[in-house]
Write a protein that holds these residues in place. Sequence first.
Motif, mmCIF file in Angstrom:
data_model
loop_
_atom_site.group_PDB
_atom_site.id
_atom_site.type_symbol
_atom_site.label_atom_id
_atom_site.label_comp_id
_atom_site.label_asym_id
_atom_site.label_seq_id
_atom_site.Cartn_x
_atom_site.Cartn_y
_atom_site.Cartn_z
ATOM 1 N N VAL A 80 43.291 40.847 38.880
ATOM 2 C CA VAL A 80 44.167 39.800 38.497
ATOM 3 C C VAL A 80 43.967 39.687 36.900
ATOM 4 O O VAL A 80 43.040 39.295 36.526
ATOM 5 C CB VAL A 80 44.232 38.698 39.444
ATOM 6 N N CYS A 81 45.067 39.790 36.107
ATOM 7 C CA CYS A 81 45.029 39.158 34.812
ATOM 8 C C CYS A 81 46.563 38.972 34.290
ATOM 9 O O CYS A 81 47.566 39.717 34.633
ATOM 10 C CB CYS A 81 44.716 40.574 33.999
ATOM 11 N N ALA A 82 46.706 37.807 33.842
ATOM 12 C CA ALA A 82 47.886 37.216 33.324
ATOM 13 C C ALA A 82 49.059 37.201 34.515
ATOM 14 O O ALA A 82 50.162 37.714 34.190
ATOM 15 C CB ALA A 82 48.610 38.160 32.038
ATOM 16 N N SER A 83 48.389 36.732 35.431
ATOM 17 C CA SER A 83 49.381 36.634 36.658
ATOM 18 C C SER A 83 49.948 37.834 37.308
ATOM 19 O O SER A 83 50.971 38.066 38.032
ATOM 20 C CB SER A 83 50.455 35.599 36.424
ATOM 21 N N GLN A 84 49.147 39.110 36.761
ATOM 22 C CA GLN A 84 49.687 40.652 37.350
ATOM 23 C C GLN A 84 48.668 41.374 37.869
ATOM 24 O O GLN A 84 47.407 40.701 37.571
ATOM 25 C CB GLN A 84 50.496 41.211 36.285
ATOM 26 N N ALA A 160 44.753 38.229 46.907
ATOM 27 C CA ALA A 160 43.724 39.129 47.181
ATOM 28 C C ALA A 160 44.220 40.079 48.095
ATOM 29 O O ALA A 160 43.851 41.471 48.072
ATOM 30 C CB ALA A 160 42.731 38.016 47.982
ATOM 31 N N LEU A 161 45.086 39.925 48.972
ATOM 32 C CA LEU A 161 45.770 41.011 49.759
ATOM 33 C C LEU A 161 46.409 42.149 48.654
ATOM 34 O O LEU A 161 46.290 43.321 49.299
ATOM 35 C CB LEU A 161 46.671 40.576 50.867
ATOM 36 N N ALA A 162 47.198 41.738 47.666
ATOM 37 C CA ALA A 162 47.674 42.557 46.919
ATOM 38 C C ALA A 162 46.823 43.404 46.169
ATOM 39 O O ALA A 162 46.821 44.634 46.032
ATOM 40 C CB ALA A 162 48.729 42.023 45.829
ATOM 41 N N GLN A 163 45.432 43.016 45.837
ATOM 42 C CA GLN A 163 44.613 43.612 45.261
ATOM 43 C C GLN A 163 43.941 44.768 46.034
ATOM 44 O O GLN A 163 44.017 45.886 45.900
ATOM 45 C CB GLN A 163 43.298 42.730 44.913
ATOM 46 N N VAL A 164 43.807 44.306 47.529
ATOM 47 C CA VAL A 164 43.411 45.266 48.367
ATOM 48 C C VAL A 164 44.399 46.489 48.613
ATOM 49 O O VAL A 164 43.764 47.602 48.762
ATOM 50 C CB VAL A 164 42.925 44.572 49.883
ATOM 51 N N VAL A 165 45.682 45.804 48.985
ATOM 52 C CA VAL A 165 46.442 46.971 49.076
ATOM 53 C C VAL A 165 46.696 48.094 48.189
ATOM 54 O O VAL A 165 46.723 49.144 48.274
ATOM 55 C CB VAL A 165 47.966 46.465 49.664
ATOM 56 N N CYS A 166 46.767 47.670 46.842
ATOM 57 C CA CYS A 166 46.976 48.287 45.873
ATOM 58 C C CYS A 166 45.821 49.217 45.434
ATOM 59 O O CYS A 166 46.153 50.398 44.982
ATOM 60 C CB CYS A 166 47.403 47.563 44.539
ATOM 61 N N SER A 167 44.753 48.828 45.751
ATOM 62 C CA SER A 167 43.468 49.589 45.315
ATOM 63 C C SER A 167 43.276 50.748 46.558
ATOM 64 O O SER A 167 42.887 51.713 45.888
ATOM 65 C CB SER A 167 42.387 48.895 45.327
ATOM 66 N N PRO A 203 52.018 39.922 42.313
ATOM 67 C CA PRO A 203 51.095 40.091 43.395
ATOM 68 C C PRO A 203 51.050 38.875 44.569
ATOM 69 O O PRO A 203 50.693 39.190 45.493
ATOM 70 C CB PRO A 203 49.689 39.916 42.606
ATOM 71 N N GLY A 204 52.155 37.902 44.369
ATOM 72 C CA GLY A 204 52.310 36.853 45.547
ATOM 73 C C GLY A 204 53.263 37.448 46.689
ATOM 74 O O GLY A 204 53.252 36.877 47.679
#
Length: 215
Positions: A80-84, A160-167, A203-204
């Motif tokens: 996450v950086c700058a709300s993205q 967190a879910l967005a981080q996992v999904v996109c990774s 990412p929300g």
Amino acid sequence: MTRSERAYGAPRRGRRGPGRAVAALAAVAACASLAAGCGIRSTSVPVDAGAAPSRMPCRTASAQAATPSPESVSVRIYLVCASQLVTVERTAEVDESRSDPLVVAQALLNELQREPDADERRAGFSTDVPAALRVTDAHRGDPEGTLRLSEQPDDLPAEALAQVVCSYADSESLGAGGPVLLGGPGNYAPRGYLCTTETKTRPGEVPTLGAVELS
């Protein structure tokens, strides 16, 4: 009373002396010089409520200098950086092209959970993935490619879910750009999650295909 007096009102009796006018101007000047005491906030200089997201560099100084060791390879995760969501290159001792998908999933999750180093923090990066989160293999009857998390995916923080999904979606052995099949520890059917451009900018919001039918 004349017509003009009726239209515009009768003339006032007497005139305000110059002394009273000077005193009034002096009071206004004193109030302006003590704006805080008079309850007046100056608006000539805008109030800075904090660094705007666009001011974050979201790029580390060593982004192109890192070289994986012979025992490790470069992997890409989303922080996450700058709300993205922004990609970061990390090194991990896993070969995405030859390793078991579960091994790859765990390696990427480990990197998502690791606190950003000093260089990444200065660039504005952070992670919301819980340190206690674990990933396991599919349950019996799950569709092929399903991964099970130790928490129900929809119970995770949205970022967190967005981080996992996109990774996972960017990994050739896990998502390959398509939907990521995730389930929780219970018997609920897994769901298909998408990493879209909107997911990365907001990412929300993580689009889902809904519950995937068990095969």
